[in-house]
Design an enzyme around this catalytic site. Structure first.
Site, PDB file in Angstrom:
ATOM      1  CE  LYS A  50      -5.317  -6.656  11.694  1.00  0.00           C
ATOM      2  NZ  LYS A  50      -6.055  -5.958  13.760  1.00  0.00           N
ATOM      3  CE1 TYR A  98      -3.312  -4.594   9.718  1.00  0.00           C
ATOM      4  CE2 TYR A  98      -3.825  -6.373   8.131  1.00  0.00           C
ATOM      5  CZ  TYR A  98      -3.836  -4.928   9.028  1.00  0.00           C
ATOM      6  OH  TYR A  98      -5.219  -4.246   9.464  1.00  0.00           O
ATOM      7  CB  THR A 139      -9.707   4.060   7.713  1.00  0.00           C
ATOM      8  OG1 THR A 139      -8.559   2.798   7.061  1.00  0.00           O
ATOM      9  CG2 THR A 139     -10.819   3.620   8.135  1.00  0.00           C
TER      10      THR A 139
END
Length: 258
Positions: free
Chosen positions: A157, A153, A186
């Site tokens: 990014k 991840y 979220t």
């Protein structure tokens, strides 16, 4: 009034940005992973102009989405918001044999950028975790390295920062920027996140509108409408171009010149 396309807008920050833009009188086209999610997206963003579905882990579906968007007419801005998180316990391969995280977070925005008619403004969503990304760009397809979800991840990014800066350099007529929304509660961020959720989606919407002089920036990395720290290596043109070349080789799509 601007016409704006937002990937990954069936929930989370993409949906919140879409709602804000629709409330501001802008024409917004949504994106969802599949038809079921597309129905949900339209229900959550009343007033959106349309929704298109495509699985961004598939190169073929991503290319088809770009064609549908070109057929739909001109967009003033595109927000590349869609992403998958770092909770995958193992290396998950896509239909194209690529790591799922790389395919969705890196390759899909590259393909859409390369194939869509260039808008006036491009907004890419990154994360502070890009600071831990691997700037060597070694083994992008993760064929030999041991799987690590957080590292994958973080790498993706960093890739998106490199992409945003590369586009800003190669396409001087397009405002291309990267946004760090912060660690917010979220579905991806989780309930323990500590940053302000209400501020998290506003910078991407603010950049997409581009109506004032303060919006006219390019090649910048922003957090809450202010320039923020990006990994120094991300500013290296050679590294940016290495990512473009790798994505072109993996997707069969070259970034056109403008």
């Amino acid at each position: 009034m601007s016409r704006i396309f937002i990937t990954g807008s069936s929930d989370g920050l993409g949906q919140m940005a879409a709602q804000l833009l629709v409330e501001g009188g802008h024409q917004v086209v949504l994106h969802a992973r599949n038809k079921e999610r597309a129905v949900h997206a339209m229900a959550q963003v009343p007033g959106a102009q349309a929704v298109l579905s495509a699985d961004l882990s598939s190169i073929e579906e991503t290319k088809a989405l770009a064609q549908k968007l070109n057929d739909a007419g001109h967009f003033d801005a595109v927000i590349h918001n869609a992403a998958v998180g770092f909770s995958e316990p193992r290396r998950v391969a896509t239909i194209d044999g690529l790591p799922h995280v790389f395919a969705v977070n890196t390759l899909a925005p590259y393909i859409l950028t390369a194939l869509m008619h260039a808008p006036k403004r491009l907004v890419y969503i990154s994360s502070s975790l890009h600071l831990s990304g691997d700037p060597s760009l070694g083994d992008l397809a993760w064929e030999s390295r041991r799987w690590g979800g957080t590292q994958a991840y973080s790498d993706s990014k960093l890739h998106i920062v490199l992409l945003a800066f590369a586009v800003a350099r190669h396409w001087p007529g397009v405002l291309s920027n990267c946004v760090e929304p912060g660690w917010v509660a979220t579905k991806m961020g989780g309930p323990d996140a500590t940053d302000d959720l209400d501020l998290a989606y506003r910078t991407q919407a603010w950049l997409a509108i581009g109506t004032s002089a303060s919006h006219q920036v390019t090649g910048d990395y922003l957090y809450h409408q202010q320039s923020a720290q990006a990994l120094r290596a991300a500013f290296d043109p050679a590294l940016q171009d290495r990512l473009l070349q790798a994505c072109a080789q993996l997707s069969g799509v070259a970034l056109p010149s403008h």
